[in-house]
Design an enzyme around this catalytic site. Structure first.
Site, PDB file in Angstrom:
ATOM      1  CD  GLU A  27      -2.805  -1.150  -0.097  1.00 58.59           C
ATOM      2  OE1 GLU A  27      -3.037  -0.099  -0.711  1.00 58.59           O
ATOM      3  OE2 GLU A  27      -3.217  -2.263  -0.485  1.00 58.59           O
TER       4      GLU A  27
ATOM      5  CD1 TRP B 231      -1.584  -0.046  -3.979  1.00 55.95           C
ATOM      6  CD2 TRP B 231      -1.888   1.159  -5.854  1.00 55.95           C
ATOM      7  NE1 TRP B 231      -2.079  -0.879  -4.960  1.00 55.95           N
ATOM      8  CE2 TRP B 231      -2.279  -0.173  -6.111  1.00 55.95           C
ATOM      9  CE3 TRP B 231      -1.988   2.089  -6.882  1.00 55.95           C
ATOM     10  CZ2 TRP B 231      -2.760  -0.582  -7.360  1.00 55.95           C
ATOM     11  CZ3 TRP B 231      -2.476   1.681  -8.136  1.00 55.95           C
ATOM     12  CH2 TRP B 231      -2.846   0.362  -8.353  1.00 55.95           C
TER      13      TRP B 231
ATOM     14  CD1 TRP C 271     -18.113  11.605 -15.658  1.00 49.76           C
ATOM     15  CD2 TRP C 271     -16.119  12.175 -16.492  1.00 49.76           C
ATOM     16  NE1 TRP C 271     -17.265  10.531 -15.497  1.00 49.76           N
ATOM     17  CE2 TRP C 271     -16.034  10.848 -15.992  1.00 49.76           C
ATOM     18  CE3 TRP C 271     -14.982  12.742 -17.058  1.00 49.76           C
ATOM     19  CZ2 TRP C 271     -14.874  10.093 -16.042  1.00 49.76           C
ATOM     20  CZ3 TRP C 271     -13.820  11.997 -17.103  1.00 49.76           C
ATOM     21  CH2 TRP C 271     -13.767  10.688 -16.610  1.00 49.76           C
TER      22      TRP C 271
ATOM     23  CG  ASN D 160      -8.449   2.462   0.105  1.00 46.42           C
ATOM     24  OD1 ASN D 160      -8.206   3.451  -0.578  1.00 46.42           O
ATOM     25  ND2 ASN D 160      -8.405   1.229  -0.390  1.00 46.42           N
TER      26      ASN D 160
ATOM     27  CD1 TRP E 207     -12.349  12.590 -13.782  1.00 44.86           C
ATOM     28  CD2 TRP E 207     -11.044  13.412 -12.162  1.00 44.86           C
ATOM     29  NE1 TRP E 207     -11.226  13.141 -14.375  1.00 44.86           N
ATOM     30  CE2 TRP E 207     -10.411  13.642 -13.404  1.00 44.86           C
ATOM     31  CE3 TRP E 207     -10.407  13.830 -11.002  1.00 44.86           C
ATOM     32  CZ2 TRP E 207      -9.179  14.286 -13.516  1.00 44.86           C
ATOM     33  CZ3 TRP E 207      -9.179  14.472 -11.097  1.00 44.86           C
ATOM     34  CH2 TRP E 207      -8.575  14.695 -12.345  1.00 44.86           C
TER      35      TRP E 207
ATOM     36  CD1 TRP F 256     -10.590  11.850  -5.580  1.00 45.23           C
ATOM     37  CD2 TRP F 256     -12.517  11.427  -6.646  1.00 45.23           C
ATOM     38  NE1 TRP F 256     -11.609  11.978  -4.673  1.00 45.23           N
ATOM     39  CE2 TRP F 256     -12.801  11.733  -5.299  1.00 45.23           C
ATOM     40  CE3 TRP F 256     -13.570  11.124  -7.495  1.00 45.23           C
ATOM     41  CZ2 TRP F 256     -14.110  11.750  -4.788  1.00 45.23           C
ATOM     42  CZ3 TRP F 256     -14.869  11.138  -6.996  1.00 45.23           C
ATOM     43  CH2 TRP F 256     -15.121  11.443  -5.663  1.00 45.23           C
TER      44      TRP F 256
HETATM   45  C1  LIG Z   1     -11.017   8.552  -4.128  1.00 47.89           C
HETATM   46  C2  LIG Z   1      -9.805   8.347  -3.236  1.00 47.89           C
HETATM   47  C3  LIG Z   1      -9.096   9.454  -2.759  1.00 47.89           C
HETATM   48  C4  LIG Z   1      -7.961   9.280  -1.956  1.00 47.89           C
HETATM   49  N1  LIG Z   1      -7.285  10.384  -1.499  1.00 47.89           N
HETATM   50  C5  LIG Z   1      -6.150  10.217  -0.754  1.00 47.89           C
HETATM   51  C6  LIG Z   1      -5.415  11.333  -0.292  1.00 47.89           C
HETATM   52  O1  LIG Z   1      -5.735  12.494  -0.574  1.00 47.89           O
HETATM   53  N2  LIG Z   1      -4.322  11.112   0.495  1.00 47.89           N
HETATM   54  C7  LIG Z   1      -3.915   9.835   0.812  1.00 47.89           C
HETATM   55  O2  LIG Z   1      -2.927   9.685   1.525  1.00 47.89           O
HETATM   56  N3  LIG Z   1      -4.575   8.758   0.358  1.00 47.89           N
HETATM   57  C8  LIG Z   1      -5.679   8.902  -0.407  1.00 47.89           C
HETATM   58  N4  LIG Z   1      -6.363   7.794  -0.842  1.00 47.89           N
HETATM   59  C9  LIG Z   1      -5.793   6.460  -0.599  1.00 47.89           C
HETATM   60  C10 LIG Z   1      -6.280   5.734   0.659  1.00 47.89           C
HETATM   61  O3  LIG Z   1      -7.678   5.781   0.743  1.00 47.89           O
HETATM   62  C11 LIG Z   1      -5.686   6.282   1.952  1.00 47.89           C
HETATM   63  O4  LIG Z   1      -4.289   6.429   1.825  1.00 47.89           O
HETATM   64  C12 LIG Z   1      -5.972   5.312   3.099  1.00 47.89           C
HETATM   65  O5  LIG Z   1      -7.366   5.189   3.282  1.00 47.89           O
HETATM   66  C13 LIG Z   1      -5.336   5.816   4.361  1.00 47.89           C
HETATM   67  O6  LIG Z   1      -5.634   4.950   5.416  1.00 47.89           O
HETATM   68  P1  LIG Z   1      -4.483   4.197   6.177  1.00 47.89           P
HETATM   69  O7  LIG Z   1      -3.411   5.170   6.535  1.00 47.89           O
HETATM   70  O8  LIG Z   1      -5.104   3.413   7.280  1.00 47.89           O
HETATM   71  O9  LIG Z   1      -3.926   3.248   5.050  1.00 47.89           O
HETATM   72  P2  LIG Z   1      -3.163   1.861   5.132  1.00 47.89           P
HETATM   73  O10 LIG Z   1      -4.041   0.826   4.536  1.00 47.89           O
HETATM   74  O11 LIG Z   1      -2.635   1.596   6.479  1.00 47.89           O
HETATM   75  O12 LIG Z   1      -1.947   2.069   4.106  1.00 47.89           O
HETATM   76  C14 LIG Z   1      -0.672   2.566   4.513  1.00 47.89           C
HETATM   77  C15 LIG Z   1      -0.341   3.828   3.752  1.00 47.89           C
HETATM   78  O13 LIG Z   1      -0.234   3.548   2.368  1.00 47.89           O
HETATM   79  C16 LIG Z   1      -0.699   4.668   1.621  1.00 47.89           C
HETATM   80  N5  LIG Z   1      -1.817   4.235   0.778  1.00 47.89           N
HETATM   81  C17 LIG Z   1      -2.691   3.230   1.007  1.00 47.89           C
HETATM   82  N6  LIG Z   1      -3.546   3.093  -0.029  1.00 47.89           N
HETATM   83  C18 LIG Z   1      -3.209   4.051  -0.924  1.00 47.89           C
HETATM   84  C19 LIG Z   1      -3.702   4.428  -2.197  1.00 47.89           C
HETATM   85  N7  LIG Z   1      -4.729   3.806  -2.785  1.00 47.89           N
HETATM   86  N8  LIG Z   1      -3.121   5.467  -2.823  1.00 47.89           N
HETATM   87  C20 LIG Z   1      -2.092   6.139  -2.276  1.00 47.89           C
HETATM   88  N9  LIG Z   1      -1.567   5.807  -1.073  1.00 47.89           N
HETATM   89  C21 LIG Z   1      -2.111   4.780  -0.415  1.00 47.89           C
HETATM   90  C22 LIG Z   1      -1.139   5.733   2.614  1.00 47.89           C
HETATM   91  O14 LIG Z   1      -0.081   6.633   2.805  1.00 47.89           O
HETATM   92  C23 LIG Z   1      -1.400   4.918   3.858  1.00 47.89           C
HETATM   93  O15 LIG Z   1      -1.253   5.636   5.046  1.00 47.89           O
HETATM   94  C24 LIG Z   1      -7.517   7.960  -1.635  1.00 47.89           C
HETATM   95  C25 LIG Z   1      -8.245   6.852  -2.119  1.00 47.89           C
HETATM   96  C26 LIG Z   1      -9.368   7.050  -2.904  1.00 47.89           C
HETATM   97  C27 LIG Z   1     -10.107   5.838  -3.420  1.00 47.89           C
END
Ligand SMILES: Cc1cc2nc3c(=O)[nH]c(=O)nc-3n(C[C@H](O)[C@H](O)[C@H](O)COP(=O)(O)OP(=O)(O)OC[C@H]3O[C@@H](n4cnc5c(N)ncnc54)[C@H](O)[C@@H]3O)c2cc1C
Length: 441
Positions: free
Chosen positions: A268, A271, A299, A335, A353, A376
């Site tokens: 993650e 990502w 859109w 997420n 979007w 997005w």
């Molecule tokens: C529409 C949408 C908008 C989002 N906007 C943001 C945003 O503005 N900032 C943001 O940090 N994340 C964003 N995310 C990604 C993700 O939802 C969050 O990083 C995650 O929910 C954070 O929770 P966590 O720290 O418990 O993640 P964990 O599951 O613990 O993951 C660890 C770390 O990995 C990174 N990460 C995880 N998933 C993603 C992902 N899909 N994309 C990028 N990094 C990821 C984050 O830094 C996160 O803290 C977005 C996802 C979606 C679908």
């Protein structure tokens, strides 16, 4: 020699290469944070992000204070303020950690201007595991597919070992003017809508490390259940990473120390890395479809009643309403729920979007200039390695699967169960697919 350290998205003492490099300066160091809301192409911070920044700067001020080092706060355009502060403190050296988004053009220009005035400028690796130019395909081009990108990152590359926090820094002898943090009005006053955010989050470097430790002690073992929003198995590190209160290198190495099955969690972080590499090579991402084929997609741009219902969690789709309430009340959304909410907006409501992205930008404490638009675009189908457009989430089925006993919906939007659904899922799905087929025909 006098050194000016300019902190940006790196509000921490440990694993801060610019700060560590300043420890060899016995004549004096000035540590500066600049709030730049005026330079061109920098995206103004959203409300929730401003709240976080305020708290994070307070925490940083406190930890620098323990080293006898004040934090100088200034506001204005970097190209004017940084040379001015360098002159005021007689700095012959300016150090910073790199930024990889739109701000890097400003940094490059500033570097040139400072060097022309005989100031030494050094920049250091910023908030990534790997510098974006070090991960490339065999032909030297940037990766555009996540799995290949992450394979390249994890085979043959190791993130640098984190640096310890400086044990001492020598403050300059003269008084350098600083603005008051309160005068920046980053936190809401009238009304104070941040109570729910304040009760959920503790910004700052110490809290970031505590959050990681707590996650690794327990929740990481249940991380494969991360798609179930009621189970709280995520690390909740995203806002701490956003503000650089902890670096991804620290998270990486500390996680590996725990042993066990941590690959899914680290992927993650992959990502996050992929979003930032994509923004570095192809950004900025918040305006332009990465897949230009979608430029003519029909859109809608109107912020209509459907958008209002979505924003305030009144769509009648429980899991979406719960997510939008979680976001509104705490500055965060799980997420999977982000994906479902974004899909409803772009595919069933048919809205652009960018409208949803802007709402998240304003309300998320982790709002990130790469991750937010990247994700997005991923959901909307026009992004890098995006979900195929025709894969449209059904929020009712998603709720059944990921919130089977309704715990998440009951927590955030129990009222939603009695609301009528604002659109017909079947009909809107058919419209969306028709528009898509017309585009690719
Ligand atoms: C529409 C949408 C908008 C989002 N906007 C943001 C945003 O503005 N900032 C943001 O940090 N994340 C964003 N995310 C990604 C993700 O939802 C969050 O990083 C995650 O929910 C954070 O929770 P966590 O720290 O418990 O993640 P964990 O599951 O613990 O993951 C660890 C770390 O990995 C990174 N990460 C995880 N998933 C993603 C992902 N899909 N994309 C990028 N990094 C990821 C984050 O830094 C996160 O803290 C977005 C996802 C979606 C679908």
């Amino acid at each position: 020699m006098t050194t000016l350290v300019w902190l940006r998205d790196d509000l921490r003492l440990s694993d801060n290469a610019a700060l560590s490099a300043a420890t060899d300066d016995a004549d004096g160091v000035v540590v500066l944070y600049l709030l730049d809301e005026v330079s061109e192409h920098l995206r103004p911070l959203g409300g929730a992000a401003k709240w976080w920044l305020h708290q994070s700067l307070r925490a940083l001020e406190h930890s620098l204070g323990q080293l006898g080092m004040p934090l100088v706060l200034r506001r204005g355009a970097a190209e004017e303020v940084i040379p001015a502060v360098a002159r005021e403190c007689g700095a012959d050296r300016v150090l910073w950690n790199r930024r990889y988004g739109a701000a890097r053009d400003h940094d490059a220009k500033l570097k040139t201007a400072l060097r022309q005035s005989d100031v030494v400028v050094r920049s250091y690796p910023g908030d990534l595991l790997f510098e974006p130019w070090t991960i490339a395909t065999q032909t030297g081009t940037p990766y555009q597919v996540y799995s290949a990108f992450w394979r390249a990152c994890t085979s043959g590359h190791t993130p640098a070992d984190p640096l310890p926090a400086p044990k001492q820094l020598t403050s300059v002898q003269r008084d350098i003017k600083s603005e008051s943090l309160d005068s920046w009005l980053l936190t809401p006053a009238n009304p104070d809508w941040a109570a729910g955010i304040a009760s959920r989050w503790e910004p700052g470097e110490s809290a970031a490390h505590r959050t990681l430790d707590e996650f690794l002690e327990d929740r990481v073992q249940r991380y494969s259940r991360r798609d179930f929003p009621a189970e709280d198995t995520g690390s909740e590190l995203s806002p701490h990473l956003r503000w650089g209160e902890i670096s991804p290198r620290q998270v990486w190495h500390r996680t590996l120390l725990t042993g066990g099955d941590v690959g899914m969690f680290l992927s993650e972080l992959g990502w996050r890395e992929f979003a930032k590499h994509t923004a570095f090579h192809f950004g900025p991402l918040e305006q332009r479809n990465l897949n230009a084929r979608f430029d003519t997609f029909p859109w809608l741009f109107e912020r209509d009643a459907g958008f209002d219902a979505w924003k305030f969690g009144r769509t009648g789709f429980g899991i979406v309403d719960a997510g939008m309430q979680e976001l509104w009340q705490t500055g965060f959304m799980h997420n999977r729920v982000r994906m479902i909410a974004a899909s409803l907006l772009t595919k069933n409501l048919g809205l652009d979007w960018r409208i949803g992205e802007a709402w998240f930008w304003d309300t998320l404490v982790d709002a990130d200039e790469a991750s937010n638009p990247f994700n997005w675009q991923w959901v909307a189908g026009c992004g890098a390695d995006a979900a195929p457009y025709f894969r449209i989430f059904n929020p009712d089925l998603q709720q059944k699967k990921f919130d089977p006993d309704g715990a998440y919906v009951s927590k955030w939007a129990p009222y939603s169960m009695t609301l009528p659904q604002i659109i017909d899922l079947k009909a809107t799905r058919a419209d969306a697919l028709q528009a898509y087929h017309a585009l690719v025909r």
